[in-house]
Design an enzyme around this catalytic site. Structure first.
Site, PDB file in Angstrom:
ATOM      1  N   HIS A  62       0.827  -1.201   0.000  1.00  7.80           N
ATOM      2  CA  HIS A  62       0.000   0.000   0.000  1.00  7.80           C
ATOM      3  C   HIS A  62       0.866   1.258   0.000  1.00  7.80           C
ATOM      4  O   HIS A  62       1.266   1.747   1.056  1.00  7.80           O
ATOM      5  CB  HIS A  62      -0.906  -0.008   1.239  1.00  7.80           C
ATOM      6  CG  HIS A  62      -1.813  -1.204   1.307  1.00  7.80           C
ATOM      7  ND1 HIS A  62      -1.352  -2.463   1.618  1.00  7.80           N
ATOM      8  CD2 HIS A  62      -3.148  -1.328   1.101  1.00  7.80           C
ATOM      9  CE1 HIS A  62      -2.374  -3.322   1.599  1.00  7.80           C
ATOM     10  NE2 HIS A  62      -3.465  -2.673   1.295  1.00  7.80           N
ATOM     11  N   HIS A  64     -22.708 -17.536  31.390  1.00  9.77           N
ATOM     12  CA  HIS A  64     -23.960 -17.920  30.721  1.00  9.77           C
ATOM     13  C   HIS A  64     -23.615 -18.728  29.476  1.00  9.77           C
ATOM     14  O   HIS A  64     -23.951 -18.362  28.363  1.00  9.77           O
ATOM     15  CB  HIS A  64     -24.791 -16.664  30.399  1.00  9.77           C
ATOM     16  CG  HIS A  64     -25.254 -15.925  31.624  1.00  9.77           C
ATOM     17  ND1 HIS A  64     -24.397 -15.427  32.567  1.00  9.77           N
ATOM     18  CD2 HIS A  64     -26.503 -15.617  32.061  1.00  9.77           C
ATOM     19  CE1 HIS A  64     -25.081 -14.830  33.536  1.00  9.77           C
ATOM     20  NE2 HIS A  64     -26.364 -14.938  33.266  1.00  9.77           N
ATOM     21  N   HIS A 102      -4.201   3.199  -3.120  1.00 12.32           N
ATOM     22  CA  HIS A 102      -4.351   2.597  -1.798  1.00 12.32           C
ATOM     23  C   HIS A 102      -3.614   1.271  -1.684  1.00 12.32           C
ATOM     24  O   HIS A 102      -2.723   1.127  -0.846  1.00 12.32           O
ATOM     25  CB  HIS A 102      -5.842   2.397  -1.476  1.00 12.32           C
ATOM     26  CG  HIS A 102      -6.067   1.539  -0.276  1.00 12.32           C
ATOM     27  ND1 HIS A 102      -5.977   2.031   1.003  1.00 12.32           N
ATOM     28  CD2 HIS A 102      -6.351   0.215  -0.148  1.00 12.32           C
ATOM     29  CE1 HIS A 102      -6.200   1.050   1.860  1.00 12.32           C
ATOM     30  NE2 HIS A 102      -6.432  -0.059   1.190  1.00 12.32           N
ATOM     31  N   GLU A 135     -18.902  -4.527  23.738  1.00 13.96           N
ATOM     32  CA  GLU A 135     -18.112  -5.751  23.867  1.00 13.96           C
ATOM     33  C   GLU A 135     -16.858  -5.704  23.005  1.00 13.96           C
ATOM     34  O   GLU A 135     -15.778  -6.129  23.429  1.00 13.96           O
ATOM     35  CB  GLU A 135     -18.952  -6.974  23.472  1.00 13.96           C
ATOM     36  CG  GLU A 135     -20.174  -7.223  24.340  1.00 13.96           C
ATOM     37  CD  GLU A 135     -21.391  -6.415  23.905  1.00 13.96           C
ATOM     38  OE1 GLU A 135     -21.302  -5.697  22.879  1.00 13.96           O
ATOM     39  OE2 GLU A 135     -22.429  -6.490  24.592  1.00 13.96           O
ATOM     40  N   PHE A 176     -21.956 -13.288  23.511  1.00 12.73           N
ATOM     41  CA  PHE A 176     -21.450 -12.039  22.946  1.00 12.73           C
ATOM     42  C   PHE A 176     -19.943 -12.081  22.679  1.00 12.73           C
ATOM     43  O   PHE A 176     -19.369 -11.086  22.238  1.00 12.73           O
ATOM     44  CB  PHE A 176     -21.836 -10.849  23.819  1.00 12.73           C
ATOM     45  CG  PHE A 176     -23.338 -10.703  23.967  1.00 12.73           C
ATOM     46  CD1 PHE A 176     -24.167 -10.853  22.863  1.00 12.73           C
ATOM     47  CD2 PHE A 176     -23.921 -10.446  25.201  1.00 12.73           C
ATOM     48  CE1 PHE A 176     -25.556 -10.740  22.984  1.00 12.73           C
ATOM     49  CE2 PHE A 176     -25.307 -10.330  25.332  1.00 12.73           C
ATOM     50  CZ  PHE A 176     -26.124 -10.482  24.225  1.00 12.73           C
ATOM     51  N   HIS A 222     -29.633 -15.663  23.239  1.00 12.04           N
ATOM     52  CA  HIS A 222     -28.663 -15.506  24.322  1.00 12.04           C
ATOM     53  C   HIS A 222     -27.999 -16.821  24.738  1.00 12.04           C
ATOM     54  O   HIS A 222     -27.210 -16.831  25.670  1.00 12.04           O
ATOM     55  CB  HIS A 222     -29.335 -14.852  25.531  1.00 12.04           C
ATOM     56  CG  HIS A 222     -29.596 -13.388  25.349  1.00 12.04           C
ATOM     57  ND1 HIS A 222     -30.350 -12.900  24.309  1.00 12.04           N
ATOM     58  CD2 HIS A 222     -29.165 -12.298  26.042  1.00 12.04           C
ATOM     59  CE1 HIS A 222     -30.395 -11.574  24.385  1.00 12.04           C
ATOM     60  NE2 HIS A 222     -29.695 -11.183  25.423  1.00 12.04           N
TER      61      HIS A 222
END
Lengths: 667, 667
Positions: B31, B464, B265, B414, B440, B476
């Protein structure tokens, strides 16, 4: 705070509140705080503005409402039941129980009227951008003077948590850039998150931030002020040049002893607080699921109103089809999700004589062919279109206030792209796709999972699918991505071995009811004989070459198939009867009948060697205990792609040696 | 644009530019656009402001510089070589080649002076927030009047792409909230991304957006105006109450025929354009890797300057240790990454008699024990602390302009949490962790991967961890997450079976050199006898119960271990000699010697049944072709956790039946 308990509106709002609280209490699980705090603005939206027909949740020109703050599901279920959707009071009483239609978070497909599966924060916000984009695309392409057959808004209720998520920022920036003026989101500004006050971590100026994105921002000082909410929503609708964020200052757990307390967020109030809350709102404190008749009647007006609205639309459609028969027929197909006859007729057949081709390049050619027959094909890349080959030539580009084109510049916003593609699929009427490098599938993984959970017809083009990426190095070379995508239930991954398998993959992808991800090479690959591919590529795995009565089976995917073919030839020369199986899709192959699977991989032939430039984890499924895997259980390296393959063991010599080792080991 | 080619500064800037271009040309890959456009501001930063000692890249009080736009790696390698880091010109000539120290994107650990592995956009931006947070934490806890032993800035070069990424938004909002005033980022505003002008998709008002986050925003109209850049950087440093974004309007590919062209680029300029570019800058057009002596000399001043700066710091440290011997010793340990003697002495031992305990609760207790001995333990949750049990009691909370505490409120961010934890680990001196629900982990997966690639001592608490989540439902409930984390090379996943295995897991996590993720239950689990766990939990898998001479081996992880124990007892009662193996960590078990592995899973015992409430994909590795897996190859469902386990087949009866089936099948 003003609480005019005498008015019907107020009674309705309180009914929403307490019906939601009762669901949570019955389940002893759930989120009472949001329904108590946000019921009023949502009530105004649903009764004064939202065009929908509870008797037909599939009416294409309905307004969309997304509960992006999916943890407030009880509120949505209350709304659906009260306005007359096919969701019984019994279901509400079974909130969060096995087999109910009232799961912890709203699930699209399971519950009539739920527009999107939400809960993982930020997704619903971004889905709405996709819905609004689909609406704008169809409106611009199909509406005609005096005949607006596509004309609806996309509403959502979003929370502090939604606004903190990065995917929201990406989607908001995109929506602002495009000027998607029919997006209107209510922001439930309750200033409480799970850990406490939003003051602990979220003190940015949300209004200024959204203005910076190009949104209209409106403020309602008190969420319970129905007139103020109504005024703000009306104002939001007036400006169709910008998306609108209506900030309603609310109080989590309003009216309960836990008002403005983080505990109200995700814990049931408990019997005592529930009683007190009912007293506060003038409801019988000992009664559960109390539905005042006047309130129910008020809500149920939606049924007549919605029927009327849909009927008006149907007349408009009729007039439209009379005046524009061809367009009308096409639009009808689109809205029904039907592919037109001959949709796949322009998919090219690739001739090996034309030389090697990267599967990403083949995919690009296939896309051009599809675009010729599918005028609702719409998609793009997260700023990698020249690399992903996702641009549709001659089909126009979506730009600010110009939505007729088919090419979307998603920007460097992979996560939003995933959720926006999902939103377009949820909206219907369009055939959406998104593209990026396979390595960045990690960035949109939460959206991929929701596509799978909701069984959305969303397609993803993931190019640069291995260490074949070469010089860009390990940060850009997928290793675990193939297997991690295979691990997502109900997501179908296809990794074609050549241009003709790529064509078959696209055929499958468009016909498949759920999400499909294509893993495509950066580097050129030999093109297989079309006839060799035709029989089996669409079945997930097939015998590509070699012995009918093999001593050894080589199984490979994508770019490693041509390697396996060469190794197979070499092994045959050495006298080992070798079969080469190309396995572009585990998921599709797994769905074939046992007879076919046994034909491709005869159970008694246990000498098997799999070759894939990705993690070996999982391949034991196909090679068994007596087989072996040539995979990659480390990160890649920066060097020209051929060199990286060579250094990391993906060579004919290595495959042949490993195969002979297996034979020897068995004796 | 002003181009005073006569000045030494200008010569230096051009040297940076062309040395970068030559790397890309030599590799025929890379680049060139960013180095040409952004060399000037970065030059000003490195020569006028950056405190660093090229001879000792590990000097703890150095300023940090992150090239968040990692694709501009050639520019960073040029800087490192020119200022005197241990990166030879030969390496630059080997840009992007196998075995070189100049990979396509900067890799921390491989290249002296590279502060973070970057390339995946947004990560570097967020890493810097973590570094600045670590700096602020150490400064507040250790500096004393007149003795600032921790006092450095965190700089970065960020691009359009970085600013479009959601993780950046999250991190920027957090940094603004906290008022991390020693963050100074140069934004290379070149208005070009891969698909073309940023006008195609990125027209938000970046300055206003960052002001909304609480940042100081400064503008430099022309990136090549060295004096203007210097002035802006000086101004940025003056305001230590807010992070600063210095927007420098630049031109991608500046001075080349491809200036302001997206092609600049990611494509080499090619010989002709390279020649023209060198001519433009007055460099010998045919010469490659031309290093004007005056320029080199100027850059190399950094060596003397840096040595002096570090020596000053060393004297300061000496004075500090004299005055505060205990603090000084502790700080020294922290900066060296050494755990103090007895660090694990307060980790509790859990007694089965005290009743069942969720592993997340056990983890919370272990964390309290660790906090008693580790005063640089620092972490928190993405707004789920009450659920993740990540809060350190009595240790204070990090807040705006108050950095002495150990608890971080990451907010519902998160992804930024992952990258910020990585940044803290990169900075050193602290022991960082982050927490959220396992589901998550998908949101921060790109950060987890970089933690693994960079072998960072970062720990993640994922609670969990299965359908045991219950009522929250499939959005979830993790299914594929366990296996997907195992698929990431060099990431260690531990899923403890009880409180005592959780204690062992934390012991491992803190001693482990690379990233570790813990998967913990929401629901309570029986506590195993400490003595049963002690022998093997730290070895990844061990025989927990049952026969020395088993006919069948049950293998389970986490919450399914207690299920396997009960099933094992039942099978023993039925006369089947059954061994129960607890396997908290595949990765650790795989690293044990063959003898130990064979002891736990004797190769000739082929009747094996694995039980894990997650995707079955991959378990064939341990159970082999004759074994079976009770896993979960579908999404979960909303209902109380016990019910979901039952409905989806995780019961003693089901395990027993399946085991007997296996025995029968074998005959």
């Amino acid at each position: 705070m003003a609480q005019d308990r005498s008015s019907l509106d107020q009674l309705c709002v309180n009914t929403l509140r307490l019906l939601s609280v009762d669901q949570v209490e019955a389940a002893r699980s759930g989120h009472p705080g949001l329904p108590l705090g946000a019921a009023a603005p949502v009530y105004v939206l649903w009764t004064r503005f939202l065009r929908h027909n509870p008797a037909n949740p599939a009416w294409p020109d309905r307004d969309r409402f997304i509960l992006s703050a999916g943890h407030g599901s009880a509120l949505l279920y209350s709304l659906l039941h009260l306005t007359g959707y096919d969701l019984s009071l019994e279901e509400l009483k079974n909130f969060r129980q096995w087999g109910s239609k009232t799961p912890g978070h709203p699930e699209h497909g399971l519950i009539p009227g739920v527009e999107a599966t939400t809960g993982p924060l930020g997704q619903g916000f971004a889905n709405g951008v996709g819905m609004a984009l689909a609406e704008a695309f169809l409106a611009e392409n199909y509406n005609r003077p005096g005949l607006k057959v596509i004309d609806h808004y996309t509403y959502a209720l979003v929370s502090d948590g939604d606004l903190m998520e990065g995917v929201t920022s990406e989607a908001a920036s995109l929506a602002g850039h495009l000027g998607l003026g029919k997006i209107i989101y209510l922001y439930d500004d309750n200033q409480i998150s799970i850990e406490g006050s939003t003051g602990l971590t979220f003190t940015e100026n949300v209004a200024a931030r959204f203005e910076a994105y190009g949104w209209q921002v409106l403020r309602v000082q008190e969420a319970n002020d129905l007139a103020a909410v109504e005024k703000a929503l009306a104002q939001a609708r007036e400006d169709q040049t910008r998306p609108s964020l209506v900030i309603t200052r609310s109080h989590i757990g309003f009216g309960s002893p836990r008002q403005d307390d983080a505990k109200a967020h995700g814990e049931p109030l408990g019997p005592e607080n529930t009683r007190a809350t009912k007293e506060f709102f003038g409801f019988p404190p000992e009664e559960s699921f109390h539905l005042p008749e006047e309130a129910l009647e008020r809500f149920r007006r939606s049924l007549a109103q919605g029927r009327k609205q849909e009927e008006d639309w149907l007349s408009r459609m009729e007039a439209y089809r009379a005046q524009y028969p061809e367009l009308g027929a096409r639009l009808k197909d689109h809205l029904a999700g039907r592919l037109p006859q001959g949709w796949d007729q322009e998919i090219p057949v690739f001739d090996p004589k034309d030389g090697p081709l990267a599967t990403r390049a083949a995919s690009g050619k296939v896309l051009q062919g599809l675009a010729k027959r599918l005028d609702n094909l719409i998609g793009g890349s997260a700023d990698l279109a020249p690399s992903n080959k996702t641009f549709l030539e001659g089909r126009g580009t979506i730009a600010r206030h110009s939505f007729g084109g088919s090419n979307i510049h998603f920007g460097v916003r992979e996560h939003a792209m995933g959720a926006v593609v999902n939103g377009m699929a949820l909206h219907g009427g369009v055939i959406p796709y998104g593209g990026t490098f396979l390595i960045f599938s990690d960035y949109l993984r939460p959206a991929l999972r929701l596509a799978a959970l909701s069984k959305l017809p969303a397609r993803f083009v993931f190019t640069h699918d291995s260490i074949g990426v070469g010089e860009d190095g390990p940060t850009h070379q997928p290793v675990e991505q193939l297997m991690s995508l295979r691990a997502i239930p109900d997501l179908t991954l296809i990794r074609p071995a050549d241009a003709n398998e790529t064509a078959a993959a696209w055929r499958t992808a468009l016909a498949h009811p759920g999400p499909v991800a294509l893993a495509l090479t950066r580097q050129k690959l030999p093109v297989l004989e079309p006839v060799a591919v035709a029989g089996g590529a669409s079945r997930g795995a097939y015998v590509l070459a070699g012995s009918e009565d093999p001593e050894l089976i080589l199984i490979a995917t994508g770019s490693e198939v041509s390697l396996a073919l060469k190794a197979g030839e070499e092994l045959e020369r050495k006298g080992l009867r070798t079969r080469v199986v190309s396995m572009p899709s585990w998921e599709i192959f797994s769905q074939q009948d046992q007879a076919y699977r046994d034909q491709v991989l005869p159970p008694e032939r246990k000498l098997r060697l799999a070759v894939e430039a990705g993690t070996s984890l999982g391949w034991e499924r196909w090679v068994g205990s007596e087989g072996a895997v040539i995979g990659l259980d480390r990160f890649g390296a920066s060097a020209p792609g051929g060199r990286v393959f060579q250094e990391l063991g993906f060579t004919v010599e290595k495959v042949v040696a490993r195969a002979l080792e297996l034979v020897e080991r068995r004796g």
